[in-house]
Structures are given as structure tokens and as C-alpha cells.
Design a protein around this motif. Structure first.
Motif, mmCIF file in Angstrom:
data_model
loop_
_atom_site.group_PDB
_atom_site.id
_atom_site.type_symbol
_atom_site.label_atom_id
_atom_site.label_comp_id
_atom_site.label_asym_id
_atom_site.label_seq_id
_atom_site.Cartn_x
_atom_site.Cartn_y
_atom_site.Cartn_z
ATOM 1 N N ILE A 318 0.858 -1.197 0.000
ATOM 2 C CA ILE A 318 0.000 0.000 0.000
ATOM 3 C C ILE A 318 0.895 1.249 0.000
ATOM 4 O O ILE A 318 0.698 2.178 -0.777
ATOM 5 C CB ILE A 318 -0.925 -0.022 1.242
ATOM 6 C CG1 ILE A 318 -1.917 -1.185 1.155
ATOM 7 C CG2 ILE A 318 -1.651 1.311 1.413
ATOM 8 C CD1 ILE A 318 -2.638 -1.502 2.465
ATOM 9 N N ILE A 339 5.232 3.100 7.337
ATOM 10 C CA ILE A 339 5.666 3.529 8.676
ATOM 11 C C ILE A 339 4.947 2.762 9.785
ATOM 12 O O ILE A 339 5.171 3.018 10.966
ATOM 13 C CB ILE A 339 5.474 5.052 8.885
ATOM 14 C CG1 ILE A 339 3.983 5.444 8.889
ATOM 15 C CG2 ILE A 339 6.238 5.846 7.832
ATOM 16 C CD1 ILE A 339 3.718 6.849 9.419
ATOM 17 N N GLY A 340 4.016 1.870 9.396
ATOM 18 C CA GLY A 340 3.321 1.083 10.419
ATOM 19 C C GLY A 340 2.369 1.894 11.276
ATOM 20 O O GLY A 340 2.218 1.620 12.470
ATOM 21 N N CYS A 341 1.689 2.869 10.666
ATOM 22 C CA CYS A 341 0.755 3.702 11.444
ATOM 23 C C CYS A 341 -0.673 3.161 11.414
ATOM 24 O O CYS A 341 -1.515 3.574 12.206
ATOM 25 C CB CYS A 341 0.759 5.135 10.916
ATOM 26 S SG CYS A 341 0.206 5.261 9.198
ATOM 27 N N ASN A 342 -0.946 2.270 10.466
ATOM 28 C CA ASN A 342 -2.263 1.625 10.322
ATOM 29 C C ASN A 342 -3.407 2.576 9.978
ATOM 30 O O ASN A 342 -4.573 2.264 10.246
ATOM 31 C CB ASN A 342 -2.606 0.802 11.571
ATOM 32 C CG ASN A 342 -1.760 -0.453 11.659
ATOM 33 O OD1 ASN A 342 -0.944 -0.717 10.778
ATOM 34 N ND2 ASN A 342 -1.945 -1.221 12.705
ATOM 35 N N ILE A 343 -3.091 3.704 9.400
ATOM 36 C CA ILE A 343 -4.146 4.597 8.927
ATOM 37 C C ILE A 343 -4.922 3.946 7.778
ATOM 38 O O ILE A 343 -6.116 4.162 7.606
ATOM 39 C CB ILE A 343 -3.543 5.966 8.522
ATOM 40 C CG1 ILE A 343 -3.216 6.771 9.779
ATOM 41 C CG2 ILE A 343 -4.452 6.757 7.599
ATOM 42 C CD1 ILE A 343 -4.392 7.096 10.683
ATOM 43 N N CYS A 344 -4.247 3.090 7.014
ATOM 44 C CA CYS A 344 -4.918 2.350 5.926
ATOM 45 C C CYS A 344 -6.044 1.499 6.516
ATOM 46 O O CYS A 344 -7.174 1.515 6.032
ATOM 47 C CB CYS A 344 -3.908 1.479 5.181
ATOM 48 S SG CYS A 344 -2.792 0.558 6.257
ATOM 49 N N CYS A 356 -3.386 6.209 2.676
ATOM 50 C CA CYS A 356 -2.101 5.842 3.268
ATOM 51 C C CYS A 356 -1.317 7.100 3.617
ATOM 52 O O CYS A 356 -1.292 8.057 2.841
ATOM 53 C CB CYS A 356 -1.317 4.982 2.272
ATOM 54 S SG CYS A 356 0.400 4.684 2.726
#
Ligand code: ADP
Ligand code: SF4
Length: 669
Positions: A318, A339-344, A356
Motif C-alpha cells: 500500500i 511507517i506502520g501507522c495503520n491509517i490504511c 495511506c
């Protein structure tokens, strides 16, 4: 660049039953928030992944029948011929680039609320739906026969739609996983008993699927290597071994979703390896697994050590749909790392289409025609000044420069990055610096863009520069007044030397214990600050107006670990409570329900309530004859980092262009 030959192994084909993937890059099924409702949007997005080199591109979870719907979470479906036509568009978009297309047939079982279909949900036992106060029906022998027929019919539709890989989905606590679970499945018929007996339905469905489509499609099994409670490793291993002859590809994971889908705050790259390392050996079949892989070295290591045959990825694909193509070309330093923020994930959780933080084109491939790697050159080369080098300014400057403009970025502070400069020093947030670092690296490769550090600009400075096009990305500051969602007006007693803003705390202002953090924002800043202060040895109380710490991070799957982390660090957590004032030596707490007040000791107070956009320069420059004066990012409307990056990208795409009305996908009567 030339590819390092060590990475050649990643570009070897892999046989999956009757089909062959062109390489080892495998986009696992992942939600998009688009589902069956936006078929053209989803097809364009998946097609771009195939173009970017992913050898296998899957759909999201795909409902086989109306007795399993997940509204309000968008899901794909293969209920009828209309679904087949729509899914065929995705398969074609993927095939054009030589990749395989796959779909993950899904039945939610007791977890489905069936808000859309109003069908009675089905499960091994009658238990409550996940998000609703009603229960499913216990499946009898007729229900089981019918379910098998639905699954088989959906598999045939998947083949008709052009799918090369069809999943049997026995993970993530959906129907087949519920049958495997010893707590949920307490049946006394032939579908209950020990794990082998509880797997009877799974074995039947695998056989049905192979029989229906196994000559043309690879049969993939998504399954966990442990039981729902994290135990049962040995019996699960025996099960996987027994299932192997029926399976062409194992897509393996673990029961703890907060690790599998873990944000970078809590979980590192490749964390599943020790848990899944045995599967390839005991099954003798190709294995794929995820791990938020962004480093080609980690990928290479897992393949070489025989952990996996294929590199599974959702988030890395993504953030950078062209990740495989970049490794293939030897351009791995250009990978836009997740960045592993999980906004997706958060937006699917909210029933909205994917987006993303790192990749502003994600989800906009069809609607706006944005491509993650291609951008039109501007017809006229212009001089543009960008003020502010936070996420919005860096993205705007980089994208404007890619379009051929002559760009100068002025940044007040010594270091670019804006809010990332201090936020990434909060516990666990270091990986988020990739938003800044990737952009700085890309900018360093271009000759038509320059960043001027330590350059705070006032209105006169801007006008003196004589650059006709000015983009202001001047950011925002946390308010210290308490204004926010709970208090629309300032609280006079917060005007006190004990009150510090988050930025001040991170800049080293003298915070003494006991400290009180008031989180009326509900995302990560309040909780991360409380943790940061606790790590400094202070006595900390975290007060939130919501019912859980960092409540909004439920959507990013970070909430449980956030609250657990606060408790582990000794932070006192008080929920459903406001800080309504300061008195000498104390903070006044008010219950959101009863209005009752009490006081707790407070030598320092950090309100995390809302931010003030810094638009002073914008006001000062208005009407001063500039050809362009744009205000973007947090300065215009404080938001997520994803909002700021998107705003910068959109500004740059549209700069100097006649903006077309965006396309809108919808069903027409
Ligand atoms: P965003 O998220 O919208 O990019 P940030 O707050 O992260 O906003 O970044 C804004 C940046 O703008 C900060 O680095 C800040 O130092 C810089 N900045 C603000 N005002 C000025 C100014 N007048 N001149 C130069 N830089 C500025
Ligand atoms: Fe990664 Fe965040 Fe993008 Fe999701 S939104 S792919 S976690 S950078």
C-alpha cells in the motif's frame, strides 16, 4: 541502478498448484474500504500493484453468500453474476501486467451482524455477533450442507471471474476458524470434538474447492499456527501437516491480530518468523506470511532461511505499490517504506475507502487518475516558494519539483520534518520519521529544489524574495487553553505556569511530578506523552474524556496495546473524565456522566485537546499581489499526518492545471 544479484532469488517463479506466480512478491488479501461497491476503484488500485511488480495480487475478504455481510465495513462479494462481472475487471487489470489474481472466499459465521442482508447469521454454536447484541443460529446438518454448496458455488464464480488463486479462509475467527476453536465449537456431532474432528468442515470445504476449481486455480489456505488463546501449537502443527495434501499454498499467521497487524509502535518488521518457521517443512508446500516487510534484506533472509517461499505484504504494498519493481531495478533506496501507522486499516474500520500516510495516491488511482510513480510535467516551469518543511511542505515541494517547477522550501527550524521532529521522539514512534526521510532523500536527488534551513520567513521576507507562487505549510501548535471537543471555550485556570503543551514537553520544558495528561484528542499524542513522562520516572495520571485510553486508535488496532503499555509503565488511567480546571497544587476532575468533581495532585499539566493552525503569514500576505497564495496542511486544518501529505500532493498535482471534476463511482438506478 543495477540489481544486486543476491536479490535474484526474489524474482524466481513459484508454482502454486496448477498456476505459477512470476516472482515471490505476494500481495495478501487486504481490506480496502472499497469492497463490492467500488469495483472500478478497486480494480485500478490492484492493477497498479501488479504493474509495480507484485506477482500475486489478491482481493479483500470476499463474501460467498448474503448470510455473511460485514456492513458497515466494506467487503467484496461473489454472490451473483453481477459480482462476477465486477471482479473480472480486477482480474483483467492484474493479468495485463502478468501477475496472478486471487480471492479470499469468506464467511464471517457468528461474527457477521448482517446489517445489509438481515439474514440470520450462522455459527458452530449460538453466540453473540462481534459488534451487535444479537446471536447467530447454531448450524444444523442442513445448514452445513447448504454452506458447503454456497462455498462451492462462490469458488466456481471466482474461476469464472478469472481468478487464478482461490482461498479457503480458516483464520481471523471467521466461520471455519470458529469451527476450529475449542471454546466456540462445543458441538457433540461429528463436527465437534478434538481439533481433528473440529477441522472436519474445513477438510470438507478444501475437498469441495479442489474438486470445483482445483484443475485451473491454486487452492490457498489462510490459517493460524496456534489456537485462539495463543496455545495449541503442537496440535495445530499436526493439523497443518494433515491438511497439506489438499492445499497448494499455505498463507499462515498467528491468532494475536494485534501482532500480525501490529503498528510499528509495538511490533517490529518480520515478527512472525519464529512462530511460522516450521510450516514449510512440515507441509512441504509453498508458504507465504506477512511481517510489514520493507527491507529487501529481511525478505531475502526469510526466503534463504526457508521460512517462506513468497513475501506476503499488505501494508508495504500500500505504501509502495512499486516495491518489487524498485528492487528489480536496483533502486531499493527509493522504496517508500510503510511507517506502520495503520491509517490504511483505520479507514476500512470506519467504512471508508483506503488511504495511506506515506502514499497519497493510494485509493485515488481511479477517482483522480493518480499514479504512485508517474506525474505529468507542467506545461510551464514556474518558481514556487514553499514555507514550512513538515509533511505537507515536503510533499508539496517534492511533487512540484517532479513536475519540473523550480522550488525553494524555507524552514524556520534547523531541521526539516515539522511535527515529526518531536513526535518521532515519543516512545515507539521512531519509524514514522520515514515520512520525512524518504522525502528528504528524494529531494536530494533533484536539482530543481532546495531546502533553506533556519529560515523563518515573515510577510516582508516572502515579498522581498519576489517569487510569484507561494505555498504556506506552516503547521499548527497544540492549544494550552483546553479548547477542544469537550470545552469549546478556553478554561481560564489553565493559564498557569504548570501547563505545558506537548511540543514544550518534548522540547525539554521543566515538567515535575505528579503530572496530569488530559487527552481530549483520543489518538496517540496524549497516551504517548504519558508513557514518555512515566519513562522519565515521573508519577503520571492520564485522564481521558473517552471510555478507553487513546480511544480512536481502536481503528488502527493499536488501542489494546496502548492501554496495556500505560498500565505496564505505572501510569494511572482515568477514563470518562474531564480535567475542568486547575487549583493550587491540583487538577479538578469532572465525571462526564454525573458532573461530580474531585481533585488530584498536579504539579504539571499537559492538555492534549486541539490545535491552532498557524495561518498568520497567510493573513499577512493576502491581497499583496502574489499570483498564488495557498495554505495547506495543518496550518489550514490540523489533522493526521496523512491529511498533510495528501494536501501537499494534491496542491502540487493541481498547481497550474485546470482542475477537472473528480470521477465518482456509484450505482445508478
Ligand atoms: P504540516 O503537518 O502541515 O506539514 P508541521 O507542523 O508538521 O505541518 O510543519 C510546519 C513547519 O513549518 C514547521 O517545521 C515549522 O517550523 C515551519 N514554519 C512555520 N512557520 C514558518 C515560517 N514563517 N517560516 C518558515 N517555516 C515556518
Ligand atoms: Fe503503512 Fe501507514 Fe501507509 Fe498503512 S497507512 S500502508 S501503515 S504507512
Amino acid at each position: 541502478m543495477v540489481r544486486d544479484p543476491r536479490f535474484d532469488i526474489l524474482f524466481e517463479p513459484v508454482r502454486i498448484g496448477p498456476v505459477t506466480a512470476p516472482n515471490r512478491f505476494y500481495q495478501v488479501p487486504h481490506c480496502t474500504g472499497m469492497g463490492y461497491q467500488l469495483p472500478a476503484t478497486v480494480a485500478a488500485m490492484r492493477g497498479i500493484k501488479a504493474e509495480g511488480g507484485w506477482g500475486v495480487v489478491n482481493t479483500e475478504y470476499c463474501s460467498i453468500h448474503p448470510s455473511s455481510d460485514d456492513v458497515p465495513h466494506p467487503f467484496s462479494s461473489l454472490w451473483d453474476e453481477g459480482d462476477v462481472r465486477n471482479m473480472a475487471v480486477m482480474a483483467e487489470a492484474v493479468h495485463v501486467h502478468g501477475a496472478l489474481a486471487g480471492t479470499e472466499l469468506w464467511h464471517g459465521g457468528m461474527r457477521s451482524s448482517n446489517h445489509l442482508s438481515r439474514e440470520v447469521a450462522l455459527g458452530p454454536s449460538s453466540l453473540p455477533a462481534m459488534e451487535s447484541p444479537w446471536q447467530c443460529a447454531r448450524m444444523d446438518a442442513d445448514d452445513i450442507r447448504q454452506y458447503r454448496r454456497w462455498h462451492r458455488a462462490a469458488a466456481l464464480r471466482a474461476r469464472e471471474a478469472g481468478m487464478d488463486i482461490v482461498y479457503v479462509y480458516a483464520a481471523h475467527s471467521y466461520l471455519l476458524g470458529q469451527f476450529l476453536d475449542h471454546g466456540i465449537n462445543q458441538r457433540s456431532d461429528e463436527y465437534g470434538g478434538d481439533l481433528m474432528a473440529r477441522s472436519r468442515l474445513l477438510r470438507e470445504v478444501l475437498a469441495d474447492t479442489r474438486d470445483a476449481i482445483g484443475d485451473r486455480c491454486g487452492v490457498a489456505l489462510r490459517i493460524e499456527v496456534d489456537n485462539e488463546d495463543g496455545g495449541g501449537f503442537a496440535e495445530r502443527s499436526a493439523l497443518l501437516e494433515a491438511l497439506a495434501p489438499m492445499v497448494d499454498l499455505f498463507d499462515v499467521t498467528i491468532a494475536d491480530y494485534s501482532q500480525e497487524m501490529g503498528g510499528s509502535r509495538f511490533v517490529r518488521e518480520g515478527s512472525l518468523e519464529p512462530r511460522i518457521v516450521h510450516v514449510r517443512q512440515i507441509t512441504g508446500k509453498p508458504v507465504v506470511s506477512v511481517g510489514r516487510f520493507t527491507s529487501p534484506e529481511t525478505m531475502l533472509g526469510q526466503v534463504k532461511r526457508g521460512v517462506v517461499d513468497m513475501i506476503g505484504a499488505a501494508r508495504p504494498s500500500i505504501a509502495d505499490p512499486f516495491l518489487p519493481a524498485k528492487i528489480r531495478a536496483g533502486d531499493e533506496d527509493d522504496i517508500r517504506e510503510c511507517i506502520g501507522c495503520n491509517i490504511c486499516y483505520a479507514h476500512n474500520s470506519r467504512g471508508a475507502a483506503i488511504r495511506c500516510t506515506q502514499n497519497p495516491t493510494m485509493g485515488e488511482e481511479w477517482r483522480r487518475g493518480w499514479h504512485p510513480e508517474k506525474i505529468s510535467t507542467a506545461a510551464r516551469r514556474e518558481q514556487v516558494l514553499v514555507v514550512g518543511a513538515g509533511p505537507a511542505g515536503l510533499e508539496a515541494g517534492l511533487t512540484l519539483a517532479r513536475r519540473g517547477h523550480e522550488v525553494k522550501i524555507a524552514e524556520a527550524s534547523h531541521s526539516p520534518g515539522g511535527r515529526l521532529q518531536w513526535e518521532t521522539k515519543l516512545p515507539g514512534l521512531a519509524e514514522w520519521a520515514r515520512v520525512r526521510d524518504w522525502r528528504l532523500h528524494q529531494i536530494s536527488k533533484l536539482s530543481n529544489i532546495e531546502i533553506f534551513r533556519s529560515s523563518p520567513l515573515g510577510a516582508e521576507d516572502v515579498l522581498e524574495l519576489g517569487i510569484p507562487h507561494v505555498v504556506l505549510a506552516t503547521g499548527s501548535r497544540w492549544r494550552k487553553t483546553g479548547r477542544g471537543r469537550s470545552f469549546s471555550a478556553a478554561i481560564p485556570s489553565f493559564d498557569d505556569p504548570r501547563t505545558h503543551s506537548p511540543e514544550e514537553v518534548m522540547a525539554g520544558s521543566a515538567v515535575n511530578g505528579p503530572a496530569v495528561v488530559f487527552d481530549d484528542d483520543h489518538y496517540y499524542v496524549g497516551a504517548a506523552l504519558a508513557e514518555h513522562l512515566a519513562l522519565r520516572g515521573l508519577e503520571v495520571t492520564y485522564v481521558t474524556s473517552e471510555g478507553k485510553a487513546a480511544e480512536w486508535s481502536i481503528y488502527t488496532a493499536e488501542q489494546p496495546r496502548t492501554q496495556a503499555r500505560l498500565l505496564e509503565r505505572g501510569v494511572k488511567v482515568i477514563v470518562n473524565t474531564l480535567v475542568s480546571g486547575l487549583t493550587p497544587g491540583a487538577a479538578v476532575l469532572r465525571c462526564v456522566f454525573s458532573g461530580k468533581t474531585r481533585e488530584i495532585a498536579a504539579e504539571s499539566f499537559i492538555p492534549v485537546t486541539s490545535r491552532e493552525g498557524d495561518d498568520a503569514l497567510h493573513h499577512a500576505l493576502k491581497g499583496k499581489g502574489l499570483s498564488t497564495l495557498a495554505l495547506i496542511g495543518d496550518a489550514r486544518a490540523p489533522g493526521l499526518i496523512a491529511h498533510a501529505v495528501y494536501a501537499g500532493h494534491k496542491l502540487a498535482r493541481e498547481f497550474g492545471e485546470e482542475v477537472q471534476a473528480e470521477r465518482r463511482e456509484r450505482a445508478l438506478a
